[in-house]
Motif scaffolding. Structure first.
Motif, PDB file in Angstrom:
ATOM      1  N   TYR A  38     -24.124  29.558   7.294  1.00  0.00           N
ATOM      2  CA  TYR A  38     -23.692  30.368   6.149  1.00  0.00           C
ATOM      3  C   TYR A  38     -24.096  31.831   6.355  1.00  0.00           C
ATOM      4  O   TYR A  38     -23.294  32.744   6.152  1.00  0.00           O
ATOM      5  CB  TYR A  38     -24.326  29.816   4.872  1.00  0.00           C
ATOM      6  CG  TYR A  38     -23.972  30.594   3.625  1.00  0.00           C
ATOM      7  CD1 TYR A  38     -22.777  30.367   2.959  1.00  0.00           C
ATOM      8  CD2 TYR A  38     -24.831  31.567   3.130  1.00  0.00           C
ATOM      9  CE1 TYR A  38     -22.441  31.084   1.828  1.00  0.00           C
ATOM     10  CE2 TYR A  38     -24.507  32.287   1.994  1.00  0.00           C
ATOM     11  CZ  TYR A  38     -23.319  32.047   1.345  1.00  0.00           C
ATOM     12  OH  TYR A  38     -22.985  32.757   0.227  1.00  0.00           O
ATOM     13  N   ILE A  39     -25.327  32.023   6.795  1.00  0.00           N
ATOM     14  CA  ILE A  39     -25.843  33.381   6.989  1.00  0.00           C
ATOM     15  C   ILE A  39     -25.053  34.130   8.047  1.00  0.00           C
ATOM     16  O   ILE A  39     -24.638  35.275   7.855  1.00  0.00           O
ATOM     17  CB  ILE A  39     -27.335  33.311   7.398  1.00  0.00           C
ATOM     18  CG1 ILE A  39     -28.185  32.894   6.204  1.00  0.00           C
ATOM     19  CG2 ILE A  39     -27.810  34.636   7.958  1.00  0.00           C
ATOM     20  CD1 ILE A  39     -29.614  32.555   6.569  1.00  0.00           C
ATOM     21  N   ARG A  76     -11.811  16.496  -2.926  1.00  0.00           N
ATOM     22  CA  ARG A  76     -11.351  16.878  -1.594  1.00  0.00           C
ATOM     23  C   ARG A  76      -9.830  17.069  -1.635  1.00  0.00           C
ATOM     24  O   ARG A  76      -9.182  16.686  -2.593  1.00  0.00           O
ATOM     25  CB  ARG A  76     -11.725  15.780  -0.601  1.00  0.00           C
ATOM     26  CG  ARG A  76     -13.187  15.470  -0.638  1.00  0.00           C
ATOM     27  CD  ARG A  76     -13.648  14.808   0.634  1.00  0.00           C
ATOM     28  NE  ARG A  76     -14.987  15.257   0.915  1.00  0.00           N
ATOM     29  CZ  ARG A  76     -15.315  16.072   1.915  1.00  0.00           C
ATOM     30  NH1 ARG A  76     -14.396  16.482   2.740  1.00  0.00           N
ATOM     31  NH2 ARG A  76     -16.564  16.435   2.110  1.00  0.00           N
ATOM     32  N   TYR A  77      -9.300  17.606  -0.564  1.00  0.00           N
ATOM     33  CA  TYR A  77      -7.856  17.780  -0.505  1.00  0.00           C
ATOM     34  C   TYR A  77      -7.170  16.433  -0.355  1.00  0.00           C
ATOM     35  O   TYR A  77      -7.644  15.559   0.342  1.00  0.00           O
ATOM     36  CB  TYR A  77      -7.472  18.659   0.670  1.00  0.00           C
ATOM     37  CG  TYR A  77      -7.935  20.059   0.501  1.00  0.00           C
ATOM     38  CD1 TYR A  77      -7.537  20.804  -0.596  1.00  0.00           C
ATOM     39  CD2 TYR A  77      -8.784  20.639   1.417  1.00  0.00           C
ATOM     40  CE1 TYR A  77      -7.972  22.093  -0.768  1.00  0.00           C
ATOM     41  CE2 TYR A  77      -9.227  21.931   1.254  1.00  0.00           C
ATOM     42  CZ  TYR A  77      -8.815  22.651   0.156  1.00  0.00           C
ATOM     43  OH  TYR A  77      -9.249  23.922  -0.003  1.00  0.00           O
ATOM     44  N   THR A  78      -6.023  16.300  -1.004  1.00  0.00           N
ATOM     45  CA  THR A  78      -5.277  15.053  -0.879  1.00  0.00           C
ATOM     46  C   THR A  78      -4.312  15.169   0.299  1.00  0.00           C
ATOM     47  O   THR A  78      -4.139  16.235   0.875  1.00  0.00           O
ATOM     48  CB  THR A  78      -4.468  14.781  -2.152  1.00  0.00           C
ATOM     49  OG1 THR A  78      -3.550  15.860  -2.319  1.00  0.00           O
ATOM     50  CG2 THR A  78      -5.371  14.690  -3.362  1.00  0.00           C
ATOM     51  N   ILE A 111     -22.147  19.199   1.065  1.00  0.00           N
ATOM     52  CA  ILE A 111     -21.061  18.212   1.074  1.00  0.00           C
ATOM     53  C   ILE A 111     -20.200  18.375  -0.175  1.00  0.00           C
ATOM     54  O   ILE A 111     -18.973  18.423  -0.114  1.00  0.00           O
ATOM     55  CB  ILE A 111     -21.629  16.778   1.164  1.00  0.00           C
ATOM     56  CG1 ILE A 111     -22.207  16.533   2.561  1.00  0.00           C
ATOM     57  CG2 ILE A 111     -20.535  15.749   0.875  1.00  0.00           C
ATOM     58  CD1 ILE A 111     -22.901  15.208   2.711  1.00  0.00           C
ATOM     59  N   ILE A 112     -20.860  18.507  -1.330  1.00  0.00           N
ATOM     60  CA  ILE A 112     -20.120  18.589  -2.592  1.00  0.00           C
ATOM     61  C   ILE A 112     -19.319  19.891  -2.691  1.00  0.00           C
ATOM     62  O   ILE A 112     -18.166  19.902  -3.075  1.00  0.00           O
ATOM     63  CB  ILE A 112     -21.086  18.468  -3.795  1.00  0.00           C
ATOM     64  CG1 ILE A 112     -21.714  17.078  -3.810  1.00  0.00           C
ATOM     65  CG2 ILE A 112     -20.346  18.729  -5.107  1.00  0.00           C
ATOM     66  CD1 ILE A 112     -22.819  16.920  -4.814  1.00  0.00           C
ATOM     67  N   PHE A 113     -19.941  20.998  -2.330  1.00  0.00           N
ATOM     68  CA  PHE A 113     -19.302  22.300  -2.546  1.00  0.00           C
ATOM     69  C   PHE A 113     -18.726  22.899  -1.274  1.00  0.00           C
ATOM     70  O   PHE A 113     -18.447  24.089  -1.229  1.00  0.00           O
ATOM     71  CB  PHE A 113     -20.298  23.282  -3.165  1.00  0.00           C
ATOM     72  CG  PHE A 113     -20.729  22.889  -4.543  1.00  0.00           C
ATOM     73  CD1 PHE A 113     -19.846  22.952  -5.610  1.00  0.00           C
ATOM     74  CD2 PHE A 113     -22.009  22.443  -4.776  1.00  0.00           C
ATOM     75  CE1 PHE A 113     -20.240  22.589  -6.876  1.00  0.00           C
ATOM     76  CE2 PHE A 113     -22.416  22.069  -6.048  1.00  0.00           C
ATOM     77  CZ  PHE A 113     -21.525  22.142  -7.097  1.00  0.00           C
ATOM     78  N   PHE A 114     -18.538  22.067  -0.241  1.00  0.00           N
ATOM     79  CA  PHE A 114     -18.179  22.636   1.059  1.00  0.00           C
ATOM     80  C   PHE A 114     -16.963  23.568   1.002  1.00  0.00           C
ATOM     81  O   PHE A 114     -17.003  24.693   1.492  1.00  0.00           O
ATOM     82  CB  PHE A 114     -17.941  21.532   2.087  1.00  0.00           C
ATOM     83  CG  PHE A 114     -17.680  22.070   3.459  1.00  0.00           C
ATOM     84  CD1 PHE A 114     -18.735  22.547   4.221  1.00  0.00           C
ATOM     85  CD2 PHE A 114     -16.398  22.153   3.978  1.00  0.00           C
ATOM     86  CE1 PHE A 114     -18.513  23.082   5.480  1.00  0.00           C
ATOM     87  CE2 PHE A 114     -16.163  22.694   5.231  1.00  0.00           C
ATOM     88  CZ  PHE A 114     -17.228  23.152   5.982  1.00  0.00           C
ATOM     89  N   LYS A 115     -15.875  23.093   0.370  1.00  0.00           N
ATOM     90  CA  LYS A 115     -14.661  23.906   0.309  1.00  0.00           C
ATOM     91  C   LYS A 115     -14.931  25.243  -0.366  1.00  0.00           C
ATOM     92  O   LYS A 115     -14.490  26.289   0.082  1.00  0.00           O
ATOM     93  CB  LYS A 115     -13.592  23.170  -0.502  1.00  0.00           C
ATOM     94  CG  LYS A 115     -12.948  22.045   0.243  1.00  0.00           C
ATOM     95  CD  LYS A 115     -11.796  21.494  -0.573  1.00  0.00           C
ATOM     96  CE  LYS A 115     -12.209  21.237  -1.993  1.00  0.00           C
ATOM     97  NZ  LYS A 115     -11.159  20.658  -2.814  1.00  0.00           N
ATOM     98  N   ILE A 136     -15.279  31.002  -0.505  1.00  0.00           N
ATOM     99  CA  ILE A 136     -15.941  32.155  -1.091  1.00  0.00           C
ATOM    100  C   ILE A 136     -16.491  33.035   0.021  1.00  0.00           C
ATOM    101  O   ILE A 136     -16.406  34.257  -0.027  1.00  0.00           O
ATOM    102  CB  ILE A 136     -17.046  31.706  -2.073  1.00  0.00           C
ATOM    103  CG1 ILE A 136     -16.408  31.086  -3.309  1.00  0.00           C
ATOM    104  CG2 ILE A 136     -17.935  32.879  -2.445  1.00  0.00           C
ATOM    105  CD1 ILE A 136     -17.384  30.413  -4.229  1.00  0.00           C
ATOM    106  N   SER A 137     -17.024  32.380   1.057  1.00  0.00           N
ATOM    107  CA  SER A 137     -17.539  33.153   2.187  1.00  0.00           C
ATOM    108  C   SER A 137     -16.408  33.902   2.881  1.00  0.00           C
ATOM    109  O   SER A 137     -16.556  35.063   3.256  1.00  0.00           O
ATOM    110  CB  SER A 137     -18.195  32.233   3.216  1.00  0.00           C
ATOM    111  OG  SER A 137     -19.194  31.460   2.623  1.00  0.00           O
ATOM    112  N   PHE A 138     -15.285  33.242   3.030  1.00  0.00           N
ATOM    113  CA  PHE A 138     -14.181  33.820   3.790  1.00  0.00           C
ATOM    114  C   PHE A 138     -13.500  34.956   3.027  1.00  0.00           C
ATOM    115  O   PHE A 138     -13.242  36.018   3.579  1.00  0.00           O
ATOM    116  CB  PHE A 138     -13.166  32.731   4.126  1.00  0.00           C
ATOM    117  CG  PHE A 138     -11.929  33.257   4.777  1.00  0.00           C
ATOM    118  CD1 PHE A 138     -12.019  33.988   5.947  1.00  0.00           C
ATOM    119  CD2 PHE A 138     -10.689  33.039   4.221  1.00  0.00           C
ATOM    120  CE1 PHE A 138     -10.885  34.481   6.556  1.00  0.00           C
ATOM    121  CE2 PHE A 138      -9.555  33.532   4.824  1.00  0.00           C
ATOM    122  CZ  PHE A 138      -9.648  34.246   5.984  1.00  0.00           C
TER     123      PHE A 138
END
Lengths: 251, 284
Positions: free
Chosen positions: B34-35, A108-110, B151-155, B160-162
């Motif tokens: 996401y869709i 996550r971001y720090t 949760i793991i890949f949220f960022k 990637i979507s944006f």
């Protein structure tokens, strides 16, 4: 002063379909460079950017990176129409994404990431917008957000793809002043088909029209232009920067 | 309504339906957001309908229809991407082809299968009241997988979507993550077919998100709010279906769209109120 080469393209051929958009391109970008890339629409400017950014793999030729960090540290300001304005994302999240490469996939971001992003927004004068979604911004504000994203990781090179597509005349002058400052810290590559306003900022000019015509100088003579067959304005730098408008016939 | 509440703890199928509603709203809340954010509603419609081909083939071979649908819809999801990129055919045309191809294959194989296909309507229009324990088990496991993945890949998913190009330039594994999410999209669709059916499923993936988007504008909040709205919609539809004795899939979608209408109306009235308040203040 010895110049450090950051990226070197060697006889690169690249494109999308059967027809290559770029033919036999040799190009080297050094630290402290501020290169304006000009050329007609469809001449291969964006293709060249994609090759440098590593988004597009060339058909043939080599792209060598000599960046001090292991992960490519190239900041990038996309064209206005590349982003979905209605996408549900906040300003702060956009800027934070510029720090993604550092902590890769899972972490996550720090707190320090957040601080960096916020101080970048402050430098751009838009810290008060940090929790807004991008759809609420004006063109100029959005451009500042994307510029923040591009430089928040302090990259060694910054690439701007047609920054004038954001249409905000008020910010345009400010933008070039910011770029001039940034140029002390990073090489800058600026793509545009309208050099009118930036002639006094770029140090050198390259012209892309399927082939790349680049001589490490900020003067393009009419003779060179006609030899290169590059339908653009003629630009010179004298005591006072000025532009000589002279269009020659396309073939 | 009272009937429903009285019977809910008496009949196992009602409890199963409640669990199914929970898992459906979790998976559709995540995947649907996401869709919608990626504007791939039409792609999702294509994947949904093409899964019918898998159901038909599974019927013919005597497999579990859900397994057939899962395989076929993953194939469709990745196939659409593949043919768009490699085949240089326009994306929406490729979707149209897979959409109808799946339906055609489904119809052919069901026709070729000896005997009567009694559950066919269940797959087309859904039947949340007949969700089996096995089905529920798969839904539970899968919900967990989707939640963990997000949760793991949220960022990564968000960026990637944006701005896919930017993510690529940063060296993120864009294609890998996009394809993984597409597989999750396909599996979400298949596991929720039982709830509202192939034909109605797309609204479970878009209506809660559209309502949520009225009230909140960030990716994460839209996910959370559309989970809640989806759950309310499904339960409301279930109660209406049970009380009036009408098909559950249709009543779920109907109640979701009524929710949409109410929310929009609420917003319009709230806006008018705000404006009139400002005008009053100005007069003072």
């Amino acid at each position: 002063m010895e110049k450090k080469s950051l990226v070197k393209l060697e006889s690169v051929n690249a494109g999308y379909g059967e027809e290559p958009a770029l033919i036999d391109v040799d190009f080297e970008i050094y630290k402290q460079d501020f290169i304006g890339i000009i050329g007609p629409n469809g001449g291969g400017k964006t293709t060249l950017l994609k090759v440098i950014l590593g988004i597009l793999k060339p058909y043939s030729g080599k792209v060598k990176y000599n960046l001090s960090r292991k992960i490519k540290s190239i900041g990038y300001l996309p064209q206005f129409n590349q982003v979905d304005e209605q996408f549900p994302i906040t300003v702060l999240d956009v800027v934070l994404s510029g720090l993604m490469l550092k902590n890769r996939i899972i972490t996550r971001y720090t707190k320090s990431d957040k601080k960096k992003a916020e101080s970048m927004l402050e430098r751009m004068g838009i810290l008060d917008l940090k929790n807004k979604t991008i759809g609420e911004l004006s063109g100029g504000q959005m451009q500042r957000v994307f510029l923040s994203r591009a430089i928040v990781s302090k990259p060694e090179m910054l690439i701007l793809d047609e920054p004038n597509t954001y249409v905000d005349n008020k910010f345009e002058g400010e933008l070039y002043e910011i770029l001039r400052e940034l140029n002390d810290e990073m090489a800058i590559l600026l793509v545009t088909h309208d050099l009118g306003t930036i002639t006094s900022y770029v140090k050198t000019i390259a012209c892309v029209n399927r082939e790349l015509h680049y001589h490490r100088s900020n003067v393009i003579t009419e003779k060179q232009l006609s030899a290169y067959n590059c339908p653009i304005q003629l630009i010179t730098h004298g005591e006072v920067p000025h532009t000589v408008l002279k269009k020659h016939n396309k073939e | 309504m009272i009937d429903f509440l009285q019977n809910i703890f008496e009949y196992k199928f009602l409890i199963n339906a409640l669990w199914a509603a929970l898992f459906a709203s979790i998976t559709c809340g995540l995947i649907g957001t996401y869709i919608v954010a990626n504007r791939i509603v039409f792609l999702s419609g294509g994947i949904t309908h093409s899964s019918f081909g898998g159901i038909g083939i599974a019927y013919f071979l005597g497999w579990n229809p859900i397994l057939g649908a899962a395989l076929f819809s993953i194939l469709a999801a990745l196939g659409i991407e593949y043919f768009t990129e490699k085949g240089k055919v326009r994306n929406d045309s490729v979707i149209g082809i897979w959409w109808s191809l799946g339906m055609a294959i489904g119809i052919i194989f069901i026709y070729l299968t000896p005997g009567y296909a009694p559950n066919l309507m269940t797959y087309l229009f859904g039947s949340i009241l007949t969700v089996s324990d096995t089905n529920l088990f798969y839904m539970a496991i899968f919900s967990l997988v989707v939640v963990l993945f997000f949760i793991i890949f949220f960022k990564n998913i968000l960026f990637i979507s944006f701005d896919e190009k930017y993510a690529k330039a940063q060296g993120l594994p864009v294609t890998l993550i996009k394809n993984l999410v597409l597989v999750l999209v396909a599996l979400t669709i298949v596991l929720n077919i039982k709830v509202v059916g192939i034909i109605l499923l797309i609204s479970l993936l878009t209506v809660p998100q559209s309502i949520a988007n009225f009230f909140t504008q960030t990716f994460k909040n839209i996910i959370l709010l559309s989970m809640l709205i989806g759950f309310i919609g499904i339960i409301a539809g279930l109660i209406i279906s049970y009380t009036l004795n009408i098909p559950s899939g249709a009543s779920i979608i109907f109640s979701l769209i009524v929710l949409f209408g109410i929310s929009k109306l609420f917003l319009i009235i709230a806006n008018r109120y705000k404006i009139s308040k400002i005008q009053q203040n100005n007069r003072k």
